[in-house]
Structures are given as structure tokens and as C-alpha cells.
Scaffold this motif. Sequence first.
Motif, PDB file in Angstrom:
ATOM      1  N   LEU A  73     -12.243  -0.644  12.815  1.00 30.52           N
ATOM      2  CA  LEU A  73     -10.874  -0.712  12.293  1.00 30.52           C
ATOM      3  C   LEU A  73     -10.832  -0.402  10.800  1.00 30.52           C
ATOM      4  CD1 LEU A  73      -9.339  -3.790  14.148  1.00 30.52           C
ATOM      5  CD2 LEU A  73      -8.554  -1.427  14.245  1.00 30.52           C
ATOM      6  N   THR A  74     -11.864  -0.812  10.068  1.00 31.58           N
ATOM      7  CA  THR A  74     -11.907  -0.536   8.634  1.00 31.58           C
ATOM      8  C   THR A  74     -11.996   0.958   8.376  1.00 31.58           C
ATOM      9  OG1 THR A  74     -12.988  -2.648   8.205  1.00 31.58           O
ATOM     10  CG2 THR A  74     -13.136  -0.972   6.484  1.00 31.58           C
ATOM     11  N   ARG A  77      -8.708   2.494   9.156  1.00 31.17           N
ATOM     12  CA  ARG A  77      -7.703   2.178   8.133  1.00 31.17           C
ATOM     13  C   ARG A  77      -7.794   3.176   6.985  1.00 31.17           C
ATOM     14  NH1 ARG A  77      -8.854  -2.696   7.502  1.00 31.17           N
ATOM     15  NH2 ARG A  77      -7.146  -3.545   8.734  1.00 31.17           N
ATOM     16  N   ALA A  81      -5.023   6.044   6.020  1.00 37.77           N
ATOM     17  CA  ALA A  81      -4.427   6.089   4.687  1.00 37.77           C
ATOM     18  C   ALA A  81      -4.569   7.469   4.069  1.00 37.77           C
ATOM     19  CB  ALA A  81      -5.072   5.031   3.790  1.00 37.77           C
ATOM     20  N   SER A 133      -5.441   7.118  14.261  1.00 39.27           N
ATOM     21  CA  SER A 133      -5.828   6.635  12.941  1.00 39.27           C
ATOM     22  C   SER A 133      -4.836   5.692  12.269  1.00 39.27           C
ATOM     23  CB  SER A 133      -6.058   7.829  12.000  1.00 39.27           C
ATOM     24  OG  SER A 133      -7.098   8.641  12.480  1.00 39.27           O
ATOM     25  N   VAL A 134      -3.567   5.727  12.652  1.00 39.00           N
ATOM     26  CA  VAL A 134      -2.567   4.954  11.917  1.00 39.00           C
ATOM     27  C   VAL A 134      -2.145   3.688  12.665  1.00 39.00           C
ATOM     28  CG1 VAL A 134      -0.291   5.005  10.834  1.00 39.00           C
ATOM     29  CG2 VAL A 134      -1.749   7.022  10.758  1.00 39.00           C
ATOM     30  N   GLN A 137      -4.388   0.546  12.932  1.00 39.85           N
ATOM     31  CA  GLN A 137      -4.572  -0.282  11.752  1.00 39.85           C
ATOM     32  C   GLN A 137      -3.732  -1.558  11.800  1.00 39.85           C
ATOM     33  OE1 GLN A 137      -4.450   1.941   7.991  1.00 39.85           O
ATOM     34  NE2 GLN A 137      -4.485   3.812   9.195  1.00 39.85           N
ATOM     35  N   PHE A 138      -2.690  -1.542  12.582  1.00 36.86           N
ATOM     36  CA  PHE A 138      -1.801  -2.694  12.670  1.00 36.86           C
ATOM     37  C   PHE A 138      -2.216  -3.660  13.794  1.00 36.86           C
ATOM     38  CE2 PHE A 138       0.645   0.698  10.702  1.00 36.86           C
ATOM     39  CZ  PHE A 138       1.179   0.048   9.592  1.00 36.86           C
ATOM     40  N   ASP A 140      -4.391  -6.576  15.319  1.00 34.62           N
ATOM     41  CA  ASP A 140      -5.135  -7.736  14.832  1.00 34.62           C
ATOM     42  C   ASP A 140      -5.972  -8.293  15.981  1.00 34.62           C
ATOM     43  OD1 ASP A 140      -6.116 -10.061  13.754  1.00 34.62           O
ATOM     44  OD2 ASP A 140      -4.196 -10.768  12.979  1.00 34.62           O
ATOM     45  N   LEU A 204      -1.692   0.496   3.033  1.00 30.73           N
ATOM     46  CA  LEU A 204      -2.661   0.370   4.126  1.00 30.73           C
ATOM     47  C   LEU A 204      -4.090   0.398   3.624  1.00 30.73           C
ATOM     48  CD1 LEU A 204      -1.006   2.646   6.831  1.00 30.73           C
ATOM     49  CD2 LEU A 204      -1.272   0.172   6.938  1.00 30.73           C
ATOM     50  N   SER A 207      -4.869  -3.063   2.144  1.00 26.38           N
ATOM     51  CA  SER A 207      -4.501  -4.258   2.896  1.00 26.38           C
ATOM     52  C   SER A 207      -5.751  -4.975   3.393  1.00 26.38           C
ATOM     53  CB  SER A 207      -3.634  -3.877   4.086  1.00 26.38           C
ATOM     54  OG  SER A 207      -4.337  -3.041   4.981  1.00 26.38           O
TER      55      SER A 207
END
Length: 207
Positions: A73-74, A77, A81, A133-134, A137-138, A140, A204, A207
Amino acid sequence: MVEQSAVIGVVLVALGMVLSPGPNMMYLVSRSTSQGRRAGIISLAGVAAGFLVYLVAANLGLAVVFSAFPGLLTVIRVAGAMYLLWLAWKTLKPGGVSVFAAREVPPDSPRRLFLMGLMTNLLNPKIALLYVSVIPQFIDLERGDVLLQGIVLGCVQVAVALLVNLSIVVAAGGIAGFLAARPSWLRLQRLTMGSLLAALAIGLAFS
């Protein structure tokens, strides 16, 4: 379940992307201005089908990958971005052409309109990168089912994209005439959307 902040974030990203010039918008506007609103709506149905293909395919694969490699995920992110920053530059750079500029295109049958809308979306790099890719990122990992989160957030993006595109299809003729006489408004639209995408990218990344 999905956090409210994640939903808001996806809504903002979806708005920034759907309002920035791209293959989907150009195709829908060209059909709406040359062949009428009905053609634009049929084309939009094809675009919607393309969104659903990406939503299902991306989430089924990503749910497995993220469960096995949470650290991915990192990486995503940062990649997301960087993509948003690139899209912001493409929107803000000088020399862009309005998607509402008049274009001469031959009329197509409803079947071809739908299939062209579908293929335009499936071959749209903006949408592919959005889902890979976007939107992830949201997600959890601490809030439960990754697959469910991805589907919910994907549906939010689809809803925003379809509502905005439907508005553009319905108003395409009037918008084209308005912007043709007011080029400064087009520059304002590009500046606003490009700035929004850049701000989202920075948010992003840190974050």
C-alpha cells in the motif's frame, strides 16, 4: 467498514479526474455535440460498463495481493501521488485543446456507440491507474474486509463519474457554445482542476 474520510477522498479524486480532459470526456462530448443527447447517453452506458469491468477485476485481484503484502500500500500510495501530479501537469500546461471544441464525426448505430464507449473506457490509462494506484490508497487494512472496501470505494467513484458525465452529455451543446465565446472560462476550469489534483497528490503522498 469504509471511513467517511476515505469516501470524501475518493469523491474529490473522482471529481478532479472526471472534470479533467481525457478520452472518456472527449468521446462523450464529440458524440453528444455531433449526434445528439441520446447518442451521448448510449455512449455513457458503454463507459459505465467499462467502469464495472475495472471495478470487479481490480478488486478481486487487489484483495488477495494486499492481504499477502500489506506494505504494498505504501508503494501504491507514492505511485498514485506521482500519477496525480502528472495528471495535474497535463491539465495545467499551456497549449491544451478544449474537449468542447467542435468536431466532425460520422453518426454511429446504438450498438457501435455502446461498444465504443466501453472500449474507450477500457483502454483509458487514467481509469486503469485510478483503480490500481489511487483508490487502493484509501483502503484501511484495520477496518476489515479489503474486498468490500474496494468495491464500496469503486462504486463511489463510478457514481461520481457517471453523474458528472451525464451532466456533461446533457449540457454538451450549450457548454460548447459558451466556451467557444469565452476562452478565459476554459483556462479557469483547467486551472481549478489541475490545482485540485496537485493538492490531492501532495495530501496522499504525505498521509
